[in-house]
Design a protein around this motif. Sequence first.
Motif, PDB file in Angstrom:
ATOM      1  N   GLY A 359       0.811  -1.204   0.000  1.00 42.12           N
ATOM      2  CA  GLY A 359       0.000   0.000   0.000  1.00 42.12           C
ATOM      3  C   GLY A 359       0.844   1.252   0.000  1.00 42.12           C
ATOM      4  N   LEU A 360       0.135   2.369   0.095  1.00 42.90           N
ATOM      5  CA  LEU A 360       0.750   3.696   0.118  1.00 42.90           C
ATOM      6  C   LEU A 360       0.342   4.383   1.405  1.00 42.90           C
ATOM      7  N   CYS A 361       1.311   4.985   2.065  1.00 45.38           N
ATOM      8  CA  CYS A 361       1.077   5.641   3.344  1.00 45.38           C
ATOM      9  C   CYS A 361       1.433   7.121   3.227  1.00 45.38           C
ATOM     10  N   ARG A 362       0.554   7.988   3.744  1.00 44.96           N
ATOM     11  CA  ARG A 362       0.875   9.410   3.832  1.00 44.96           C
ATOM     12  C   ARG A 362       1.050   9.784   5.288  1.00 44.96           C
ATOM     13  N   SER A 372       9.155   0.715   1.980  1.00 44.86           N
ATOM     14  CA  SER A 372      10.158   1.436   1.187  1.00 44.86           C
ATOM     15  C   SER A 372      10.408   2.810   1.795  1.00 44.86           C
ATOM     16  N   ALA A 373      11.385   3.508   1.244  1.00 43.15           N
ATOM     17  CA  ALA A 373      11.751   4.829   1.768  1.00 43.15           C
ATOM     18  C   ALA A 373      10.703   5.864   1.392  1.00 43.15           C
ATOM     19  N   PRO A 374      10.516   6.908   2.222  1.00 45.30           N
ATOM     20  CA  PRO A 374       9.504   7.931   1.920  1.00 45.30           C
ATOM     21  C   PRO A 374       9.959   8.888   0.826  1.00 45.30           C
ATOM     22  N   GLY A 375       8.951   9.547   0.206  1.00 49.86           N
ATOM     23  CA  GLY A 375       9.200  10.585  -0.786  1.00 49.86           C
ATOM     24  C   GLY A 375       8.273  11.762  -0.533  1.00 49.86           C
ATOM     25  N   TRP A 376       8.396  12.821  -1.363  1.00 52.02           N
ATOM     26  CA  TRP A 376       7.604  14.021  -1.146  1.00 52.02           C
ATOM     27  C   TRP A 376       6.839  14.372  -2.410  1.00 52.02           C
ATOM     28  N   LEU A 377       5.673  15.018  -2.225  1.00 50.42           N
ATOM     29  CA  LEU A 377       4.864  15.519  -3.341  1.00 50.42           C
ATOM     30  C   LEU A 377       4.622  17.006  -3.138  1.00 50.42           C
ATOM     31  N   MET A 378       4.675  17.737  -4.242  1.00 46.44           N
ATOM     32  CA  MET A 378       4.408  19.175  -4.174  1.00 46.44           C
ATOM     33  C   MET A 378       2.914  19.444  -4.044  1.00 46.44           C
ATOM     34  N   ARG A 379       2.112  18.604  -4.695  1.00 44.99           N
ATOM     35  CA  ARG A 379       0.659  18.797  -4.693  1.00 44.99           C
ATOM     36  C   ARG A 379       0.013  17.562  -4.081  1.00 44.99           C
ATOM     37  N   MET A 402       0.235  -5.975 -10.200  1.00 55.18           N
ATOM     38  CA  MET A 402       0.888  -4.674 -10.146  1.00 55.18           C
ATOM     39  C   MET A 402      -0.088  -3.690  -9.508  1.00 55.18           C
ATOM     40  N   LEU A 403       0.365  -2.994  -8.464  1.00 57.20           N
ATOM     41  CA  LEU A 403      -0.487  -2.073  -7.717  1.00 57.20           C
ATOM     42  C   LEU A 403      -0.012  -0.650  -7.972  1.00 57.20           C
ATOM     43  N   LYS A 404      -0.936   0.175  -8.490  1.00 57.95           N
ATOM     44  CA  LYS A 404      -0.599   1.572  -8.796  1.00 57.95           C
ATOM     45  C   LYS A 404      -1.437   2.510  -7.938  1.00 57.95           C
ATOM     46  N   PHE A 405      -0.840   3.663  -7.603  1.00 57.78           N
ATOM     47  CA  PHE A 405      -1.531   4.729  -6.894  1.00 57.78           C
ATOM     48  C   PHE A 405      -1.391   6.001  -7.732  1.00 57.78           C
ATOM     49  N   LEU A 406      -2.551   6.627  -8.060  1.00 55.71           N
ATOM     50  CA  LEU A 406      -2.554   7.793  -8.928  1.00 55.71           C
ATOM     51  C   LEU A 406      -3.386   8.905  -8.303  1.00 55.71           C
ATOM     52  N   ASP A 407      -3.098  10.131  -8.739  1.00 49.46           N
ATOM     53  CA  ASP A 407      -3.962  11.262  -8.428  1.00 49.46           C
ATOM     54  C   ASP A 407      -5.165  11.166  -9.355  1.00 49.46           C
ATOM     55  N   ALA A 408      -6.367  10.969  -8.790  1.00 49.20           N
ATOM     56  CA  ALA A 408      -7.540  10.718  -9.622  1.00 49.20           C
ATOM     57  C   ALA A 408      -7.873  11.895 -10.521  1.00 49.20           C
ATOM     58  N   SER A 409      -7.559  13.115 -10.127  1.00 49.34           N
ATOM     59  CA  SER A 409      -7.900  14.292 -10.935  1.00 49.34           C
ATOM     60  C   SER A 409      -6.920  14.494 -12.079  1.00 49.34           C
ATOM     61  N   SER A 410      -5.625  14.367 -11.819  1.00 47.09           N
ATOM     62  CA  SER A 410      -4.619  14.615 -12.867  1.00 47.09           C
ATOM     63  C   SER A 410      -4.149  13.340 -13.545  1.00 47.09           C
ATOM     64  N   LYS A 411      -4.523  12.182 -13.040  1.00 43.48           N
ATOM     65  CA  LYS A 411      -4.101  10.871 -13.553  1.00 43.48           C
ATOM     66  C   LYS A 411      -2.599  10.651 -13.440  1.00 43.48           C
ATOM     67  N   SER A 412      -1.900  11.459 -12.675  1.00 41.86           N
ATOM     68  CA  SER A 412      -0.453  11.308 -12.524  1.00 41.86           C
ATOM     69  C   SER A 412      -0.151  10.198 -11.528  1.00 41.86           C
ATOM     70  N   ILE A 414       1.706   8.211  -8.630  1.00 39.20           N
ATOM     71  CA  ILE A 414       2.427   8.552  -7.405  1.00 39.20           C
ATOM     72  C   ILE A 414       3.354   7.416  -6.987  1.00 39.20           C
ATOM     73  N   ALA A 415       2.882   6.181  -7.086  1.00 37.63           N
ATOM     74  CA  ALA A 415       3.694   5.027  -6.700  1.00 37.63           C
ATOM     75  C   ALA A 415       3.233   3.817  -7.491  1.00 37.63           C
ATOM     76  N   CYS A 416       4.150   2.873  -7.688  1.00 39.19           N
ATOM     77  CA  CYS A 416       3.842   1.631  -8.399  1.00 39.19           C
ATOM     78  C   CYS A 416       4.582   0.491  -7.723  1.00 39.19           C
ATOM     79  N   ILE A 417       3.847  -0.548  -7.354  1.00 34.97           N
ATOM     80  CA  ILE A 417       4.411  -1.731  -6.707  1.00 34.97           C
ATOM     81  C   ILE A 417       4.213  -2.910  -7.642  1.00 34.97           C
ATOM     82  N   ARG A 418       5.307  -3.562  -8.032  1.00 34.75           N
ATOM     83  CA  ARG A 418       5.243  -4.654  -8.996  1.00 34.75           C
ATOM     84  C   ARG A 418       5.583  -5.983  -8.321  1.00 34.75           C
TER      85      ARG A 418
END
Length: 486
Positions: A359-362, A372-379, A402-412, A414-418
Amino acid sequence: MADSLEDDLSCPVCCEIYQDPQLLSCGHTFCSQCLQKHWTVNTRTCPVCRRVSLQEPVANLALRNTSETYQKEKERQKKESGSEVRCSQHGEKVKFLCKTDEEVICSKCRKESHKSHRVQLLRWTARQHKDRTKVALCPAESILDSLQNGTAQECKVVKYIEYQAKQTEKKMKKEFEKLHQFLREEEEAMRAALREEKEEKKGKLEGWIEQEIVSLSDQLMENYGYIPWVQGRLSDSQLSSGSLINVAKHVGNLRFRVWEKMKDLCPYYPVVLDPNSAHVSVSDDLVCVSRSGPKSYSPSPLHSNTNLLVLGSEAQNSSVSCWDVEVGDSNHWTLGVCRRSVAERNITQPLTPQNGFWGLCRNGNCYNALGSAPGWLMRHPETMRVKLVKYHDMNNWRFYWMLKFLDASSKSEIACIRDIALESDLVPFLIPEDRNAPLRIVPVNVNMTKENKFSFFEKHMHMLHLYVIGFLVVLWVLMVMRSSHH
């Protein structure tokens, strides 16, 4: 002496202990039943001295009491002797336990073959065994008491099932009442539209008829002569099918049209939460979870831990699964999937891939995939899209998740676990860590119209693509092998 006493207490006829003894005038005593049998053959004579007994026999009370006491004592002694265990070698009653050889012995055995052994009285052994048995039975007695008193875990689960059934029935009734209310209102609206069309078309024709009656009556009163009836009649085009009720408009595809209007009332959620797995507040529609607010469902008695993890009710095992989670302005949350077997064990443990969690943790401004190691997002996205895809690894010819996490509005992304192994079903999970910030599953738009029908190839294009590639590779290998033989 015992034999002599038994002889004195025995009937001369049946030679058994007296049963209801009767005394004759000659002084002899017999069992009442034995005397009656004798008198049926030999009228009123004594079975011993043969004298005729003119008087009725009387009950010998003293002899009867003595006989009954002796009979009871004899039966008691017989019972005790039958329950005694005797030594097979010496015939004596066993009284000791040889702890060295773990066998019961008599006094002679103790003096002879067990003289140097550890010996204990049998009654002490029985007492010790009784105490150990009592200690061993304490847990069973405790369980029995809890079952009888209704305090056992099973009894709590039974009560909880009853509570669940009542709560679920209330919520079902509430949901169906919404549907019934909508259908009643929709029915009334459609019937009102039908009445409006009826009044409009009927009123138009009735007005024309009334107008024509007045006009024709005036002409007849003025004696203008013959007036052709067809002169003032509506033409055939004016009395076409459009003058009638448009039945198709009101009845055609009625249920489908009503269903289309119900879509806003009946949203579809790709993930539904399982309240049995939650120790936090879950909404009535099972799509929103938060740490604060009233708990629509009380915690299950089957779970002893108090973690904040809430599971989805169904595994996501299709080739492509996707769901959106509205996180809002929450700064602390965790989203992802886990093994069903891990979820069912309900064991508090670190959320890592090794333990079956992906999963993805904020945590504030930091984002990191579990393990895994943490990262940062501007938005910071307000709605997270979780996408689970089954794919084929061409290197080792195996399928993985394959597990993906995306920003639902911009479709960008954020993380991908394979490379998640296909060992067992994966279920979604949510963890709301901010007290006043709920997490909500976003409904999806479902269109069941003819324009939205997909062909088999469109639905399974990615799988067909893999199969075609595999077929071409196999064909190429066969051609290489054939050319090498030539």
